[in-house]
Design an enzyme around this catalytic site. Structure first.
Site, PDB file in Angstrom:
ATOM      1  N   ASN A   9      35.546  34.985  40.888  1.00 24.00           N
ATOM      2  CA  ASN A   9      36.764  35.684  41.318  1.00 24.00           C
ATOM      3  C   ASN A   9      36.917  35.452  42.817  1.00 24.00           C
ATOM      4  O   ASN A   9      36.211  36.065  43.610  1.00 24.00           O
ATOM      5  CB  ASN A   9      36.620  37.185  41.004  1.00 24.00           C
ATOM      6  CG  ASN A   9      37.760  38.004  41.593  1.00 24.00           C
ATOM      7  OD1 ASN A   9      38.785  37.455  41.988  1.00 24.00           O
ATOM      8  ND2 ASN A   9      37.574  39.319  41.650  1.00 24.00           N
ATOM      9  N   TRP A  10      37.837  34.556  43.168  1.00 28.27           N
ATOM     10  CA  TRP A  10      37.978  34.168  44.576  1.00 28.27           C
ATOM     11  C   TRP A  10      38.677  35.249  45.399  1.00 28.27           C
ATOM     12  O   TRP A  10      38.737  35.164  46.613  1.00 28.27           O
ATOM     13  CB  TRP A  10      38.758  32.860  44.690  1.00 28.27           C
ATOM     14  CG  TRP A  10      38.052  31.654  44.136  1.00 28.27           C
ATOM     15  CD1 TRP A  10      36.875  31.630  43.429  1.00 28.27           C
ATOM     16  CD2 TRP A  10      38.480  30.290  44.227  1.00 28.27           C
ATOM     17  NE1 TRP A  10      36.547  30.340  43.089  1.00 28.27           N
ATOM     18  CE2 TRP A  10      37.514  29.492  43.562  1.00 28.27           C
ATOM     19  CE3 TRP A  10      39.583  29.663  44.796  1.00 28.27           C
ATOM     20  CZ2 TRP A  10      37.629  28.095  43.462  1.00 28.27           C
ATOM     21  CZ3 TRP A  10      39.704  28.273  44.696  1.00 28.27           C
ATOM     22  CH2 TRP A  10      38.734  27.508  44.038  1.00 28.27           C
ATOM     23  N   LYS A  11      39.287  36.215  44.733  1.00 21.98           N
ATOM     24  CA  LYS A  11      40.062  37.269  45.417  1.00 21.98           C
ATOM     25  C   LYS A  11      41.086  36.626  46.359  1.00 21.98           C
ATOM     26  O   LYS A  11      41.602  35.550  46.049  1.00 21.98           O
ATOM     27  CB  LYS A  11      39.125  38.232  46.153  1.00 21.98           C
ATOM     28  CG  LYS A  11      37.993  38.738  45.261  1.00 21.98           C
ATOM     29  CD  LYS A  11      37.316  39.931  45.842  1.00 21.98           C
ATOM     30  CE  LYS A  11      36.075  40.239  45.052  1.00 21.98           C
ATOM     31  NZ  LYS A  11      35.518  41.539  45.322  1.00 21.98           N
ATOM     32  N   HIS A  95      40.562  44.730  37.292  1.00 21.49           N
ATOM     33  CA  HIS A  95      39.530  44.690  38.345  1.00 21.49           C
ATOM     34  C   HIS A  95      39.595  45.992  39.139  1.00 21.49           C
ATOM     35  O   HIS A  95      40.679  46.544  39.366  1.00 21.49           O
ATOM     36  CB  HIS A  95      39.753  43.484  39.256  1.00 21.49           C
ATOM     37  CG  HIS A  95      38.603  43.245  40.182  1.00 21.49           C
ATOM     38  ND1 HIS A  95      38.433  43.970  41.340  1.00 21.49           N
ATOM     39  CD2 HIS A  95      37.544  42.409  40.104  1.00 21.49           C
ATOM     40  CE1 HIS A  95      37.316  43.563  41.936  1.00 21.49           C
ATOM     41  NE2 HIS A  95      36.760  42.625  41.199  1.00 21.49           N
ATOM     42  N   GLU A  97      39.481  46.616  42.159  1.00 23.67           N
ATOM     43  CA  GLU A  97      40.356  46.593  43.340  1.00 23.67           C
ATOM     44  C   GLU A  97      41.816  46.790  42.930  1.00 23.67           C
ATOM     45  O   GLU A  97      42.602  47.385  43.672  1.00 23.67           O
ATOM     46  CB  GLU A  97      40.142  45.280  44.125  1.00 23.67           C
ATOM     47  CG  GLU A  97      38.798  45.298  44.840  1.00 23.67           C
ATOM     48  CD  GLU A  97      38.162  43.933  45.066  1.00 23.67           C
ATOM     49  OE1 GLU A  97      38.852  42.909  44.947  1.00 23.67           O
ATOM     50  OE2 GLU A  97      36.955  43.908  45.366  1.00 23.67           O
ATOM     51  N   GLU A 167      31.500  46.113  35.769  1.00 18.15           N
ATOM     52  CA  GLU A 167      31.353  45.968  37.214  1.00 18.15           C
ATOM     53  C   GLU A 167      31.263  47.352  37.852  1.00 18.15           C
ATOM     54  O   GLU A 167      32.303  47.986  38.111  1.00 18.15           O
ATOM     55  CB  GLU A 167      32.558  45.234  37.802  1.00 18.15           C
ATOM     56  CG  GLU A 167      32.739  43.833  37.298  1.00 18.15           C
ATOM     57  CD  GLU A 167      33.482  42.981  38.322  1.00 18.15           C
ATOM     58  OE1 GLU A 167      32.885  42.041  38.835  1.00 18.15           O
ATOM     59  OE2 GLU A 167      34.633  43.300  38.634  1.00 18.15           O
ATOM     60  N   GLY A 173      30.703  43.743  46.188  1.00 15.58           N
ATOM     61  CA  GLY A 173      30.842  43.377  47.593  1.00 15.58           C
ATOM     62  C   GLY A 173      29.971  44.180  48.540  1.00 15.58           C
ATOM     63  O   GLY A 173      30.164  44.135  49.756  1.00 15.58           O
ATOM     64  N   SER A 212      27.717  41.944  43.275  1.00  4.89           N
ATOM     65  CA  SER A 212      26.712  41.363  44.172  1.00  4.89           C
ATOM     66  C   SER A 212      25.695  40.474  43.442  1.00  4.89           C
ATOM     67  O   SER A 212      24.509  40.483  43.778  1.00  4.89           O
ATOM     68  CB  SER A 212      26.008  42.467  44.969  1.00  4.89           C
ATOM     69  OG  SER A 212      26.946  43.164  45.773  1.00  4.89           O
ATOM     70  N   GLY A 233      32.022  37.514  42.843  1.00 10.98           N
ATOM     71  CA  GLY A 233      32.999  37.536  43.927  1.00 10.98           C
ATOM     72  C   GLY A 233      32.521  36.664  45.083  1.00 10.98           C
ATOM     73  O   GLY A 233      32.690  35.447  45.091  1.00 10.98           O
TER      74      GLY A 233
HETATM   75  C1  PEP Z   1      34.007  41.078  42.016  1.00  9.40           C
HETATM   76  O1  PEP Z   1      34.876  41.142  42.880  1.00  9.40           O
HETATM   77  O2  PEP Z   1      34.349  41.052  40.830  1.00  9.40           O
HETATM   78  C2  PEP Z   1      32.613  41.018  42.421  1.00  9.40           C
HETATM   79  C3  PEP Z   1      31.709  41.181  41.517  1.00  9.40           C
HETATM   80  O3  PEP Z   1      32.371  40.809  43.753  1.00  9.40           O
HETATM   81  P1  PEP Z   1      30.919  40.549  44.437  1.00  9.40           P
HETATM   82  O4  PEP Z   1      30.215  39.527  43.605  1.00  9.40           O
HETATM   83  O5  PEP Z   1      31.229  40.059  45.806  1.00  9.40           O
HETATM   84  O6  PEP Z   1      30.193  41.858  44.430  1.00  9.40           O
END
Ligand code: PEP
Length: 250
Positions: A9-11, A95, A97, A167, A173, A212, A233
């Site tokens: 997931n490049w966001k 997600h 976010e 998640e 993050g 993470s 992410g």
């Molecule tokens: C995500 O945004 O779905 C995610 C898991 O981010 P990260 O790996 O940076 O925690």
């Protein structure tokens, strides 16, 4: 046997130059024989170009969001059919976010899930609890509410053509990964809840862990019985980091 999926997931990250470098690295390092599926989810404007670039590589392309509407006066929205025309096979829905920053309710997420499937996209449904909810002992109640909203909207059978991503919001993050045991507990709970409605859907459903994940912790997570890959992410933005996670799956 469920195949491991590693999804990036490049966001809100990327540029034409950075995307080319990242994808060249992933294409060069990914082994076609590895027992792992790869998916990248870039921002909307890059989807069609990236789908062209990845054609024939076996690496799938997904969007990070989709409208629940098919067409009409919905300024700024993007329909599932448009994502299909842009080369997407998958789309993230729900997600954390999107839920927390853009106010998406579980009902809205369920409608997006339905719109994605109506266009033959595979929705990757993200669910998970905040730290406050975990500390209050509400993890199972929260993920159940988020999951049940989708089941009420489309029925349990529809999950057969989807992917779930557990998640925990506190792990996204933050560098605070759930331990493999903490993640497995919730994945097992989710699978058993679905099995209560349809055992064969539950058995075939891929449930990814996100929060993470990096090369150093991926193998431990992916070794757990109910963890079928990762939604990544930060570590999906560098080819070496993403490939290290994919290799951990092998
Ligand atoms: C995500 O945004 O779905 C995610 C898991 O981010 P990260 O790996 O940076 O925690």
């Amino acid at each position: 046997m469920r195949r491991i999926l590693v999804a990036g997931n490049w966001k809100l990250n990327g540029s034409l130059a950075a995307n080319a470098e990242l994808l060249d690295g992933i294409i060069a390092g990914a082994s076609a024989d590895a027992p792992v599926d790869l998916l990248v989810c870039p921002p909307y404007p890059y989807l069609a170009g990236i789908a062209d670039k990845l054609e024939g590589t076996g690496i799938a392309v997904g969007a990070q969001n989709v409208s629940q509407q098919a067409s009409g006066a919905f300024t700024g929205e993007v329909a599932a059919s448009m994502l299909v025309e842009s080369g997407c096979t998958h789309v993230l829905v729900g997600h954390s976010e999107r839920r927390s920053l853009y106010g998406e309710s579980s009902k809205t997420v369920a409608e997006k899930f339905e719109a994605a499937q109506a266009a033959k996209l595979i929705p990757v449904l993200c669910i998970g609890e905040t730290l406050e909810e975990r500390e209050a002992g509400r993890t199972e109640a929260v993920v159940s509410e988020q999951l049940d909203a989708v089941i009420e909207q489309v029925g349990v059978q529809a999950l057969a053509d989807s992917i779930l991503a557990y998640e925990p919001v506190w792990a996204i993050g933050t560098g605070m990964t759930a331990t493999p045991e903490q993640a497995q507990d919730v994945h097992k709970f989710i699978r058993e809840r679905i099995a209560g409605l349809d055992a064969s859907v539950a058995e075939g459903l891929r449930i990814l862990y996100g929060g993470s994940v990096k090369g150093s912790n991926a193998a431990g997570l992916f070794a757990m019985a109910d963890i079928d890959g990762g939604l990544i992410g930060g570590a999906s933005l560098k080819a070496d980091d993403f490939l290290a996670i994919a290799n951990a799956a092998s």
